[in-house]
Enzyme design. Structure first.
Site, PDB file in Angstrom:
ATOM      1  CB  SER A 242     -18.041 -44.223 -46.882  1.00  0.00           C
ATOM      2  OG  SER A 242     -18.096 -45.460 -46.208  1.00  0.00           O
ATOM      3  CE  LYS A 287     -17.813 -48.419 -49.016  1.00  0.00           C
ATOM      4  NZ  LYS A 287     -17.617 -47.001 -48.694  1.00  0.00           N
TER       5      LYS A 287
END
Length: 348
Positions: A242, A287
């Site tokens: 990611s 996140k």
């Protein structure tokens, strides 16, 4: 002792017993929480996250931060019920079934190895995407990802080997390597020309009959790249794919004059392929929380994550929607110039 006192005593005992059981009773869930952020144009423990040698680089400023998700629990370290319940009450974390991170068909060690390999592949793709964006020529190669245990290639070919030729003919693409092997009859030998480190040599591998009747050697391959200069990426124990977008932006920033961020603190996430296409990721909510705590005011968000992101964006953070590396660069250019015309995630 009165009946009322006895009832209270029994109720208190049962409550205490349930609390004790809850504190030790393992449950098959994992708690996801905001993990550390790392500035891809900065340092980690005194070492640059991105090091480039053999090509001119330029000073940078601001932050281009990758973001991570930390987890608690798993097959080897099960959560207790109390910890899981506490997580369900915390809006900054997520409690998900264990198999979300640890499929029942894989061991915890296999999942860790897969995450490590995905990070390695992500760094390759990120470098390729940045150099492609800069029109710097790169060479596509074929490398060994793994060999099947007990197969003819097991012990003969090793992960990381670059296959440059098969039976003397240059290896063009993954399909051409497989076709060259299948020209043989099961039981015959195939000669692979392999670059291992700085040494190139011929490796002779036997074949066996595959499920479809064709000859196979039992090797799994992947596309890799040879770059005209050295790009090293070091982020410690972070795994998974990611961080690809933020790696690409960090490399691009270091290879171009000026600053992509204009001194701002920008965070983001997203997978990336060598052509620069950005893909969605998991754990977007955690996140964003981690990024905001680290001071980011702008968050580059894969379009595939917009729906989840707009429902959980922290106060003081601006979401910028991205589909490609080129789009992310243009968005940062616009942000740096003070333009209000930025692609944003639509309100849900």
């Amino acid at each position: 002792m009165s009946r009322r006192s006895l009832t209270l005593l029994v109720a208190g005992f049962l409550t205490l017993a349930l609390a004790v059981v809850g504190a030790v009773l393992p449950v098959p869930y994992v708690v996801l929480s905001p993990g550390p952020t790392e500035n891809t144009i900065g340092d980690v423990k005194g070492k640059p996250v991105i090091s480039i040698s053999g090509h001119e680089t330029y000073p940078t400023d601001g932050r281009l931060s990758l973001v991570t998700v930390a987890y608690q629990g798993g097959p080897d370290n099960r959560l207790d019920l109390v910890t899981a319940l506490r997580g369900w009450l915390d809006p900054t974390v997520a409690v998900v079934p264990e198999e979300t991170l640890f499929p029942r068909t894989s061991s915890a060690k296999e999942v860790e190895e897969q995450n490590t390999q995905e990070m390695t592949d992500s760094q390759q793709s990120a470098t390729a995407a940045a150099l492609n964006a800069l029109k710097i020529p790169i060479q596509k190669t074929i490398s060994v990802a793994a060999t099947d245990k007990g197969a003819p290639a097991d012990g003969r070919l090793k992960p990381g080997d670059e296959i440059t030729a098969v039976d003397g003919a240059p290896a063009g693409a993954l399909e051409s390597v497989a076709a060259a092997v299948q020209k043989h009859k099961p039981g015959e030998q195939v000669t692979f020309t392999v670059k291992r480190g700085t040494t190139t040599s011929d490796v002779v591998v036997g074949t066996k009959q595959g499920p479809d009747g064709h000859a196979v050697v039992g090797v799994r391959m992947r596309s890799a790249y040879r770059f005209p200069f050295k790009v090293d990426i070091s982020v410690g124990e972070v795994g998974g794919p990611s961080a690809g977008l933020m790696f690409s932006l960090g490399i691009y920033d270091k290879l171009t004059p000026g600053s992509l961020t204009g001194g701002k603190s920008v965070a983001g996430t997203g997978t990336i392929d060598p052509t620069g296409v950005v893909g969605p990721i998991g754990g977007i909510e955690q996140k964003m929380v981690g990024a905001r705590k680290a001071g980011a005011t702008v968050f580059l968000t894969p379009s595939g994550n917009c729906a989840d992101a707009v429902r959980a964006v922290p106060a003081g953070m601006r979401l910028v929607k991205v589909d490609t590396l080129d789009g992310a660069i243009k968005a940062l250019d616009a942000l740096r110039s003070g333009s209000a015309n930025l692609p944003s995630c639509p309100a849900s």
